[in-house]
Write a protein that holds these residues in place. Structure first.
Motif, PDB file in Angstrom:
ATOM      1  N   ASP A 284     100.950  41.870  -1.703  1.00  0.00           N
ATOM      2  CA  ASP A 284     101.770  41.250  -0.654  1.00  0.00           C
ATOM      3  C   ASP A 284     101.580  39.743  -0.581  1.00  0.00           C
ATOM      4  O   ASP A 284     102.505  39.010  -0.229  1.00  0.00           O
ATOM      5  CB  ASP A 284     101.451  41.849   0.717  1.00  0.00           C
ATOM      6  CG  ASP A 284     101.853  43.315   0.820  1.00  0.00           C
ATOM      7  OD1 ASP A 284     102.441  43.847  -0.144  1.00  0.00           O
ATOM      8  OD2 ASP A 284     101.573  43.924   1.867  1.00  0.00           O
ATOM      9  N   GLU A 285     100.380  39.247  -0.923  1.00  0.00           N
ATOM     10  CA  GLU A 285     100.096  37.818  -0.802  1.00  0.00           C
ATOM     11  C   GLU A 285     100.917  36.967  -1.770  1.00  0.00           C
ATOM     12  O   GLU A 285     100.989  35.756  -1.611  1.00  0.00           O
ATOM     13  CB  GLU A 285      98.601  37.546  -1.020  1.00  0.00           C
ATOM     14  CG  GLU A 285      98.130  37.626  -2.464  1.00  0.00           C
ATOM     15  CD  GLU A 285      97.926  39.046  -3.008  1.00  0.00           C
ATOM     16  OE1 GLU A 285      97.671  39.174  -4.216  1.00  0.00           O
ATOM     17  OE2 GLU A 285      98.012  40.021  -2.235  1.00  0.00           O
ATOM     18  N   LEU A 286     101.566  37.599  -2.746  1.00  0.00           N
ATOM     19  CA  LEU A 286     102.393  36.845  -3.690  1.00  0.00           C
ATOM     20  C   LEU A 286     103.680  36.316  -3.053  1.00  0.00           C
ATOM     21  O   LEU A 286     104.266  35.363  -3.543  1.00  0.00           O
ATOM     22  CB  LEU A 286     102.766  37.717  -4.894  1.00  0.00           C
ATOM     23  CG  LEU A 286     101.624  38.195  -5.779  1.00  0.00           C
ATOM     24  CD1 LEU A 286     102.153  39.135  -6.849  1.00  0.00           C
ATOM     25  CD2 LEU A 286     100.898  37.015  -6.403  1.00  0.00           C
ATOM     26  N   PHE A 287     104.103  36.949  -1.966  1.00  0.00           N
ATOM     27  CA  PHE A 287     105.403  36.636  -1.373  1.00  0.00           C
ATOM     28  C   PHE A 287     105.259  36.070   0.032  1.00  0.00           C
ATOM     29  O   PHE A 287     104.413  36.505   0.803  1.00  0.00           O
ATOM     30  CB  PHE A 287     106.269  37.894  -1.297  1.00  0.00           C
ATOM     31  CG  PHE A 287     106.533  38.503  -2.639  1.00  0.00           C
ATOM     32  CD1 PHE A 287     107.539  38.016  -3.450  1.00  0.00           C
ATOM     33  CD2 PHE A 287     105.768  39.570  -3.094  1.00  0.00           C
ATOM     34  CE1 PHE A 287     107.788  38.575  -4.687  1.00  0.00           C
ATOM     35  CE2 PHE A 287     106.010  40.132  -4.334  1.00  0.00           C
ATOM     36  CZ  PHE A 287     107.020  39.643  -5.139  1.00  0.00           C
ATOM     37  N   GLU A 288     106.119  35.113   0.336  1.00  0.00           N
ATOM     38  CA  GLU A 288     106.164  34.563   1.688  1.00  0.00           C
ATOM     39  C   GLU A 288     106.959  35.492   2.595  1.00  0.00           C
ATOM     40  O   GLU A 288     107.832  36.232   2.139  1.00  0.00           O
ATOM     41  CB  GLU A 288     106.819  33.181   1.666  1.00  0.00           C
ATOM     42  CG  GLU A 288     106.027  32.150   0.892  1.00  0.00           C
ATOM     43  CD  GLU A 288     106.698  30.789   0.883  1.00  0.00           C
ATOM     44  OE1 GLU A 288     107.635  30.567   1.689  1.00  0.00           O
ATOM     45  OE2 GLU A 288     106.291  29.961   0.072  1.00  0.00           O
ATOM     46  N   GLU A 289     106.653  35.435   3.871  1.00  0.00           N
ATOM     47  CA  GLU A 289     107.380  36.252   4.851  1.00  0.00           C
ATOM     48  C   GLU A 289     108.871  35.910   4.840  1.00  0.00           C
ATOM     49  O   GLU A 289     109.721  36.787   4.817  1.00  0.00           O
ATOM     50  CB  GLU A 289     106.797  36.014   6.252  1.00  0.00           C
ATOM     51  CG  GLU A 289     107.487  36.790   7.354  1.00  0.00           C
ATOM     52  CD  GLU A 289     107.138  38.268   7.345  1.00  0.00           C
ATOM     53  OE1 GLU A 289     107.965  39.053   7.844  1.00  0.00           O
ATOM     54  OE2 GLU A 289     106.063  38.638   6.852  1.00  0.00           O
ATOM     55  N   ASN A 290     109.155  34.626   4.867  1.00  0.00           N
ATOM     56  CA  ASN A 290     110.547  34.161   4.864  1.00  0.00           C
ATOM     57  C   ASN A 290     110.751  33.236   3.678  1.00  0.00           C
ATOM     58  O   ASN A 290     109.873  32.471   3.310  1.00  0.00           O
ATOM     59  CB  ASN A 290     110.869  33.409   6.163  1.00  0.00           C
ATOM     60  CG  ASN A 290     110.732  34.305   7.375  1.00  0.00           C
ATOM     61  OD1 ASN A 290     111.370  35.342   7.449  1.00  0.00           O
ATOM     62  ND2 ASN A 290     109.873  33.912   8.299  1.00  0.00           N
ATOM     63  N   GLY A 291     111.936  33.315   3.119  1.00  0.00           N
ATOM     64  CA  GLY A 291     112.263  32.467   1.993  1.00  0.00           C
ATOM     65  C   GLY A 291     113.635  31.851   2.187  1.00  0.00           C
ATOM     66  O   GLY A 291     114.329  32.122   3.172  1.00  0.00           O
ATOM     67  N   GLU A 292     114.029  31.055   1.213  1.00  0.00           N
ATOM     68  CA  GLU A 292     115.329  30.413   1.268  1.00  0.00           C
ATOM     69  C   GLU A 292     116.431  31.470   1.194  1.00  0.00           C
ATOM     70  O   GLU A 292     116.368  32.395   0.380  1.00  0.00           O
ATOM     71  CB  GLU A 292     115.460  29.432   0.101  1.00  0.00           C
ATOM     72  CG  GLU A 292     116.743  28.647   0.107  1.00  0.00           C
ATOM     73  CD  GLU A 292     116.844  27.696  -1.074  1.00  0.00           C
ATOM     74  OE1 GLU A 292     117.975  27.286  -1.367  1.00  0.00           O
ATOM     75  OE2 GLU A 292     115.814  27.370  -1.687  1.00  0.00           O
ATOM     76  N   GLU A 293     117.428  31.330   2.040  1.00  0.00           N
ATOM     77  CA  GLU A 293     118.544  32.285   2.096  1.00  0.00           C
ATOM     78  C   GLU A 293     119.203  32.429   0.728  1.00  0.00           C
ATOM     79  O   GLU A 293     119.342  31.460  -0.013  1.00  0.00           O
ATOM     80  CB  GLU A 293     119.569  31.817   3.142  1.00  0.00           C
ATOM     81  CG  GLU A 293     120.598  32.858   3.503  1.00  0.00           C
ATOM     82  CD  GLU A 293     120.014  34.075   4.203  1.00  0.00           C
ATOM     83  OE1 GLU A 293     120.520  35.181   3.970  1.00  0.00           O
ATOM     84  OE2 GLU A 293     119.050  33.921   4.990  1.00  0.00           O
ATOM     85  N   ASN A 294     119.588  33.661   0.404  1.00  0.00           N
ATOM     86  CA  ASN A 294     120.271  34.011  -0.852  1.00  0.00           C
ATOM     87  C   ASN A 294     119.419  33.795  -2.089  1.00  0.00           C
ATOM     88  O   ASN A 294     119.942  33.545  -3.172  1.00  0.00           O
ATOM     89  CB  ASN A 294     121.606  33.276  -0.987  1.00  0.00           C
ATOM     90  CG  ASN A 294     122.596  33.731   0.056  1.00  0.00           C
ATOM     91  OD1 ASN A 294     122.616  34.903   0.423  1.00  0.00           O
ATOM     92  ND2 ASN A 294     123.389  32.817   0.557  1.00  0.00           N
TER      93      ASN A 294
END
Length: 162
Positions: free
Chosen positions: A65-75
């Motif tokens: 899970d630590e590889l990914f941010e909670e929120n990212g750039e749309e689309n």
């Protein structure tokens, strides 16, 4: 088709990012990449590669899970094409080694796409199945064998009425 993927792979690594939007790109094993979807009509998307870097870490199949941010750039969709394993001992981890495509979508749409694997260094790309992409959810594709590259193409809104 193979020549196209090889050329696209070269250009993704050699050109400045973001890349020009296209329908397909190929990515080598051991990479992290981010794509941004660009609608071409009401169903289909081209995409631009907005980030690309080498990633040679072997990840834990169940704890990444630590590889990914909670929120990212749309689309956008973030991908890791790497090796993963699980187990308590080095022997277990060696037996459980898998090729992984990890992803997290920051889109509003459930997506289907076509994926192809290049299993031999000088071989052709071969179509492989995939589970699609669910919005705002991490996904994982696993293969029990190593391969050199993956081609991703034909991103489209999922037809839930199939």
């Amino acid at each position: 088709m193979t020549i196209t993927f090889l050329m696209v792979t070269y250009f993704v690594q050699a050109q400045e990012l973001p890349s020009k939007p296209a329908n397909a790109f190929a990515f080598p094993m051991g990479s992290r990449f981010v794509i941004k979807l660009i609608p071409t009509d009401s169903v289909n998307f081209d995409y631009s590669v907005i980030a690309f870097e080498q990633f040679h870490k072997t990840v834990d199949i169940w704890k990444h899970d630590e590889l990914f941010e909670e929120n990212g750039e749309e689309n956008t969709i973030v991908f890791y094409l790497c090796f993963g394993t699980s187990g308590e001992t080095d022997e277990d981890k060696g037996k459980n080694m898998q090729s992984l495509l990890l992803m997290k979508s920051y889109t509003k749409e459930k997506l289907d796409y076509t994926s192809e694997l290049k299993r031999q260094k000088d071989g052709a790309f071969e179509v492989t199945s995939n589970i699609g992409i669910i919005p705002r959810v991490m996904g994982m594709e696993m293969w029990p064998y190593p391969f050199f590259a993956i081609g991703l193409k034909e991103f489209r809104k999922s037809n839930v009425n199939k």
